[in-house]
Write a protein that holds these residues in place. Sequence first.
Motif, PDB file in Angstrom:
ATOM      1  N   PHE A  12       7.257   1.324   2.618  1.00 14.39           N
ATOM      2  CA  PHE A  12       6.001   0.936   1.971  1.00 14.39           C
ATOM      3  C   PHE A  12       5.199   0.018   2.888  1.00 14.39           C
ATOM      4  CE2 PHE A  12       7.866   2.601  -1.842  1.00 14.39           C
ATOM      5  CZ  PHE A  12       6.783   2.926  -2.659  1.00 14.39           C
TER       6      PHE A  12
ATOM      7  N   THR B 131      -2.659  -1.038  -2.723  1.00 13.28           N
ATOM      8  CA  THR B 131      -2.645  -0.584  -4.113  1.00 13.28           C
ATOM      9  C   THR B 131      -2.265  -1.718  -5.062  1.00 13.28           C
ATOM     10  OG1 THR B 131      -0.357   0.156  -3.812  1.00 13.28           O
ATOM     11  CG2 THR B 131      -2.100   1.788  -3.492  1.00 13.28           C
TER      12      THR B 131
ATOM     13  N   GLY C 240       0.793  -1.219   0.000  1.00 18.87           N
ATOM     14  CA  GLY C 240       0.000   0.000   0.000  1.00 18.87           C
ATOM     15  C   GLY C 240       0.823   1.265   0.000  1.00 18.87           C
ATOM     16  N   GLN C 241       0.379   2.212   0.828  1.00 16.20           N
ATOM     17  CA  GLN C 241       0.926   3.557   0.794  1.00 16.20           C
ATOM     18  C   GLN C 241       2.353   3.621   1.361  1.00 16.20           C
ATOM     19  OE1 GLN C 241      -1.239   2.335   2.973  1.00 16.20           O
ATOM     20  NE2 GLN C 241      -1.208   3.396   4.946  1.00 16.20           N
ATOM     21  N   ARG C 242       3.014   4.712   1.007  1.00 21.36           N
ATOM     22  CA  ARG C 242       4.329   4.967   1.591  1.00 21.36           C
ATOM     23  C   ARG C 242       4.139   5.646   2.942  1.00 21.36           C
ATOM     24  NH1 ARG C 242       9.192   6.264  -2.418  1.00 21.36           N
ATOM     25  NH2 ARG C 242      10.780   5.136  -1.241  1.00 21.36           N
ATOM     26  N   CYS C 243       4.907   5.199   3.926  1.00 25.74           N
ATOM     27  CA  CYS C 243       4.764   5.692   5.300  1.00 25.74           C
ATOM     28  C   CYS C 243       6.058   6.364   5.751  1.00 25.74           C
ATOM     29  CB  CYS C 243       4.425   4.541   6.244  1.00 25.74           C
ATOM     30  SG  CYS C 243       2.967   3.577   5.754  1.00 25.74           S
TER      31      CYS C 243
ATOM     32  N   THR D 166       3.502   8.631  10.337  1.00 21.40           N
ATOM     33  CA  THR D 166       2.358   7.759  10.055  1.00 21.40           C
ATOM     34  C   THR D 166       1.778   7.219  11.363  1.00 21.40           C
ATOM     35  OG1 THR D 166       3.287   7.111   7.910  1.00 21.40           O
ATOM     36  CG2 THR D 166       1.610   5.666   8.868  1.00 21.40           C
TER      37      THR D 166
END
Length: 380
Positions: free
Chosen positions: A186, A169, A145-148, A152
């Motif tokens: 990630f 994603t 998924g998203q980049r942290c 975060t």
Amino acid sequence: MFPSFDVQAFLRDHWQKQPLLIRNPWDAWANPLEPDELAGLACEEGVESRIVVQTDGDWALEHGPFADDRFATLGGSPWTLLVQAVDHHAPDVAALIAPFRFIPDWRIDDVMVSYASDGGGVGPHFDQYDVFLVQGLGRRRWRVGQRCDRDTALRPHRDLRLLPDFAATDEWVLEPGDILYVPPGFAHEGVAVGDDCMTYSIGFRAPSRPDMLVEWADHLAADMPDDDLYADPDIQPAASPGEIEPDAIARLHAMTIAAMADRSAFAAWFGQHVTAPKYPDADWRPEEPVTAEELMALIDEGAELWRNPASRFAFLREEDGVTLFVDGSAHPCAGDLAILARQLCAHPAVTLDRSMAAGIDLLAALVNQGSLMIEDGQED
């Protein structure tokens, strides 16, 4: 690397940038470790291991070593066993690192191995290191998924750094031999699809600036004399006694930075720092020390010297040769000795021959500190 793998394209497009799925690139994939062997390691003192059990949407963490019967009492809840640095104990697992040595050895951390029951995993999370996730046995569904980053939000949990919000994603199911590369930061989650799911995590470390600053400064300070003091022989009368004047700050800053600005000294320290053993309390020394004369006598027997998988080797080029770093020790090497040092860093094993006579004392020292191991080459 693998014959069909484009290293340059990977480094350009994916390394520390984007995840990448690599479908089975091995000539003939074979799982290098049995589940029972992994469980046995998790029961040993000195081996770092954990069990994560998932119950009603929450995760509980236990640290090893574990009792022999612990795995039989885990019940029906999904669970995962994770064992760190398995490459230190299993040569076939250590061999998994070889295709990834297009990244310098000093960046390699270890190979962690996980075993999971159906549905087992450690929850959605992110790491601060690069990792190649090699599916060894069974199947695992990976979601990325998203980049942290450090800002975060994390779930409140005493032991695990879990993400409360995870929107995948990309999603893949990995079969034996498949590889997923995940860059630092990630978000990702792996869940076993069926029982007997084993994954090999080849992790790469990156030194942190705060750690290097502290440890480099500590190293410098340890060798400084107590009378290395600030001096201001040209001081002028203070216009305001309470002020720390700009000239004083400039002198203090220069005094501090000058001590840390020696690039050669930093390189020598870093070579020892980055090759220090991951587990310094582990004792790999042979039961009986070997002498240089005994090593020379083994030449005619076709003996080989194998690098201990738990040991770290690296070298720095110097004007007159190289400095070899092994498990935190430094060895200046010139001439034929420099050639030998580079061989030791390049290959998992070297065969003893007469050309190594100049380095036989070094080889004996590395054997006696447990960094090299002797295989005599004789048939049983």
